[in-house]
Structures are given as structure tokens and as C-alpha cells.
Motif scaffolding. Structure first.
Motif, short mmCIF file in Angstrom:
data_model
loop_
_atom_site.label_atom_id
_atom_site.label_comp_id
_atom_site.label_asym_id
_atom_site.label_seq_id
_atom_site.Cartn_x
_atom_site.Cartn_y
_atom_site.Cartn_z
N ILE A 69 43.33 47.73 43.89
CA ILE A 69 42.89 49.13 43.94
C ILE A 69 41.45 49.20 44.45
CG2 ILE A 69 42.42 51.19 42.57
CD1 ILE A 69 45.28 50.82 42.50
N SER A 188 41.23 33.72 50.83
CA SER A 188 40.96 33.67 49.39
C SER A 188 39.62 34.31 49.07
CB SER A 188 41.01 32.22 48.89
OG SER A 188 39.92 31.49 49.40
N VAL A 269 33.96 37.94 48.83
CA VAL A 269 33.33 37.21 47.72
C VAL A 269 33.22 35.75 48.08
CG1 VAL A 269 34.15 38.78 45.94
CG2 VAL A 269 35.53 36.77 46.52
N PRO A 270 32.38 34.97 47.43
CA PRO A 270 31.38 35.45 46.47
C PRO A 270 30.18 36.02 47.21
CG PRO A 270 31.21 33.10 46.68
CD PRO A 270 32.34 33.51 47.58
#
Lengths: 270, 270
Positions: A69, A188, A269-270
Motif C-alpha cells: 500500500i 529486493s 531501501v535501505p
């Protein structure tokens, strides 16, 4: 608000600011959005009555890979920070409307369906990590072949939430064996837009009998030496709607996304 | 189920399996959980009636740094995969009960408060990244000083959701100036347990007048050459409950966490 006429496309869609792209769709243009407003996140849409909103939000929480979301508009709200100055009822090029789990319309404007109790969920889309894959030297077959990404209803079941259950829908991209690890590593780093793949290399194991016959989107050819790599897909909420059969739900037409004001880099990220 | 007697602690708490730790608390032991069941994720708790559950889940979705949801138990459910064989009503060493925003009790067992419409939210805890910081050579002052981490109501406002609004609560750890970048880098890889800091070095700027007087937990001394570094804290939902004043809500007592069966490493990205 209804769409009238069909405006001409002013220049290269990849260079359009998100607000300008949304204005074109609002004015009546209908087009898949792949390649539009480069650098900005595109999003899937699922809109349901407030009475169903907790179940849908919990379904997303329990299935973050297919349903990441990015934002939620409160009941009746038609705009928000992800689409500043926009209108969720008109700013997506094409929508899907489900009644009791059956798609009953594919309108270009949902003003006629709008109700004050409708809650809008804006869900991350793999277009964001596709740009990162390309930057990483991994070509994207469906872009190169000029078609929509192939998507399949897998045999992987999502964790149910209240009245909502369904299969995980996955998108597939062929990746050279030598670049599979890179593709995993790069995606990832984008958990908010589906993240790492859910499966590599064996479609039968996740219930896909024929890669040439996707449930949504278009087939792509798989070059020799490439493995089919599967990512969780933002069409999953719509598959759950089809299975769970609520009275009303609205989505986007696959490939016809909401173009948001959020930069892709926000989700790295990170 | 009620707690009777006070069992003796069988050996070193850091070596206990999560289920064994929960069984001790269920049997009546009361203790802060810092250092318990090393390698397993501990969690904050917020429990509200179903009628408030959408607002709380949306508040968490909109404020993922202070409120990273690890799991949700459906209305009336008292166990789940994060606490296999456990009971959420008894397995936390100490709880907090709020009525109309005021803490009215700090029981060691909430069986007497339980209702079939209560929904449990299990929220990530910074204990997970503290282990990673220590592995990275960064010492944790409150652990070394044998006290609870200091927590402050900051002037940073959370994004509201329906009836729920409140300030971000932050935890503070002093970090040597030479290791601030490492602390950011390491914790940013754990977005599910508060992730990267929200502020470095200037408490006044986020509304903290006196580091020596935390709103929750204990003060720690800050050595010369260390900067105060602030992370979003899982007590934030309880601060929002205090401000938003719903009829009933239940939390954990700060520092007295749910010890889950999830390994810390599950929350490491990418």
C-alpha cells in the motif's frame, strides 16, 4: 466530472510531469501508461465501500508482496498527496468495475459509480523496479516487445483477511541465467513495489501450465538461456475481489495505472 | 485463564525459546523483556475493538516508522503464528489498559478485559535492531546502564487516520559521532522494526526540552562526543490512544514486550 473529447498527446509521454499526464487522462485520453512520466511511481488501484475497507487493508498487510500500500484515501475522498490536484475518479486512463465478483464495465471515468463511502487503496506497481532493472543492465522483454507484461493467477494462496481471499497473481519477466541474481538483488531493494521475486524458473510448481497463455496482459517470447522469473503483482487484489464477490469494487484496467507524484526513488531501501 | 504463583526463572533468559518465555509470563512471572530470547523479535501491542480497527490499521499504514505492523489477530482471536500455542491475554508480562484515553490499570493478565470484538495489532520493536547495532560495534547505553530505553513524546505529528491522531514517540540512543553513519546504515536495513532514525543530534528541534526527563522509560547519561539519535518508537500507538480517547484500548507496559516466534533476521532487508 466526465471525460469529453480526446486530447492530443503533447510530446513524449516519458517526459510528462505526473499532473500533466493525469490531466490528459482526465480530459479523455485512453492509453496504457508503461513508459509514461519516467522516474515517477505508477500504482494499482482498488476501491471498495468502507464496510469492506478493514478487510482489504488487512489483506494488504498480510500480503505485502502483492499488495504494497502506497496510500489510502479516506471514504469519499477523491484526491490526496499522491495525486495532488487530481481526481481519482477521472485521472486513471481506464478502470474496471466489479459487481458480486464479476467485471461489469471497463469505463474511462468512474464518476457515475462514485459513492461517499468509497475508500481508495493505492498499491505499488512493478513499473518502478523495471526502471531499476534496466539501469542495472537487465532488459525487460515485454517493453522490448512492445506489449503488456504477462500476468498469471498462480497456485500460491494469499493469506485471507475477513471476507477477502484469493490467489496471488504474479507477473513474469524472462531473465538471462547470468543475471537472475542481479534481478533478485535489485528488486529486493524495492519492497514497496513488490520487492524480490516469489519464484524463479519453474512455472508448473506455482500452477502455471502454459506461459504462452497469461490470465492478464500479453505473452512474451522467452529467449534460450533465459529463466522465467515471477514477481508478486498488484492485480492480486482484483483477483481476490473476483473470488470473494463483494457487492461492489473498482480497480484499474491492467497496464492503465495511476501515475503518482511520488518519485520511484522514494521506495528504494535501505 | 489467570496467572497464579510466580515461577522461578530456569536459567539465562537470553537462551529461552520464545514459547518457553511466554509460558513463564503466562504462569505469572513479571519482568522487562530486554535481552530475553536473543535472536527473536519482540513486539509492541495495541488492542482495540473492531469498530476502531480500520482507523488503527490505517494509522499504522500511514505511519510505518513508528507503527510497523508485524501481524494482526482477527477479532476475538487470542493466538496466531507469531505466538504459536500462546495466548495474547496472558503471554505478555505486563499490560496497560486505557479507558477514554486514560490509563486505568497495568494488569499482568487481560483475561478479565477480553471481548470477542477485540482486534490485536502486533507492532515491531527496536530491540531487533539493537542486536544488529551491537553486532556492528555500537554499544547501547541503556543496556550498558541496565535501564529501560528513554522515550519521548516528540513535536513530530503522525499522519492522522479517522478518529486516531497523536504525536510520534521517539526512543533515544547516544551514539559516538564517528558511528552515527553506521547506526543509520544498520538500522535502515530493518524497516519493519522502525528503520532509520527520524532525527539526529538536536532534541529541541523535535520538541524535547530535557533529555534527562523522558516521558517513558529511564534517562541515560550521554557521554562527551556522543550525539543523541532518535528513532520512531512503538509506544506511539499508545500516545495516540491517550490523545484520541477511544472508550477502550489495551497495550503492553513499555519494555514488557510480546516475545514472538519470528527471528530478527526475518525483518532484515534487502
Amino acid at each position: 466530472m466526465t471525460k469529453t473529447g480526446t486530447p492530443a498527446l503533447p510530446g513524449e509521454p516519458g517526459q510528462l510531469a505526473p499532473a500533466a499526464a493525469r490531466a490528459l487522462f482526465r480530459a479523455g485520453l485512453v492509453s496504457p501508461t508503461a513508459g509514461w512520466s519516467r522516474g515517477f511511481a505508477q500504482a494499482n488501484l482498488i476501491i471498495v465501500p468502507k464496510a469492506l475497507a478493514f478487510d482489504v487493508l488487512l489483506f494488504a498487510q498480510r500480503n505485502p508482496k502483492p499488495c504494497p500500500i502506497l496510500g489510502v484515501l479516506d471514504a469519499g475522498e477523491t484526491s490526496g498527496p499522491l495525486l495532488a490536484g487530481g481526481d481519482i475518479r477521472t485521472d486513471v486512463p481506464r478502470y474496471t468495475v466489479y459487481e458480486n465478483g464479476t467485471m461489469v464495465a471497463e469505463p474511462v471515468d468512474i464518476s457515475g459509480y462514485w459513492r461517499e463511502d468509497l475508500v481508495t487503496f493505492i498499491v505499488g506497481c512493478s513499473f518502478t523496479f523495471e526502471a531499476a532493472l534496466q539501469d542495472g543492465g537487465i532488459s525487460i522483454a515485454h517493453i522490448d516487445q512492445g506489449v503488456n507484461v504477462p500476468m498469471y493467477r498462480s497456485s500460491i494462496r494469499c493469506a485471507p483477511a475477513g471476507s477477502i481471499s484469493g490467489p496471488m497473481v504474479v507477473s513474469m519477466r524472462p531473465v538471462p541465467a547470468s543475471q537472475v541474481a542481479d534481478a533478485v538483488r535489485i528488486t529486493s531493494r524495492y519492497p514497496a513495489v513488490h520487492g524480490a521475486p516469489v519464484h524463479v524458473g519453474n512455472p508448473a510448481e506455482i500452477g502455471i501450465a502454459d506461459l504462452g497463455r497469461p490470465d492478464f496482459g500479453d505473452p512474451v517470447s522467452i529467449p534460450t538461456g533465459h529463466l522465467p522469473v515471477f514477481w508478486a503483482c498488484g492485480v492480486t487484489p482484483q483477483a481476490a475481489i473476483m473470488e470473494s464477490r463483494p457487492a461492489l469494487a473498482i480497480g484499474h484496467a491492467p497496464g492503465h495505472m495511476l501515475i503518482t507524484d511520488a518519485r520511484d526513488s522514494r521506495y528504494l531501501v535501505p
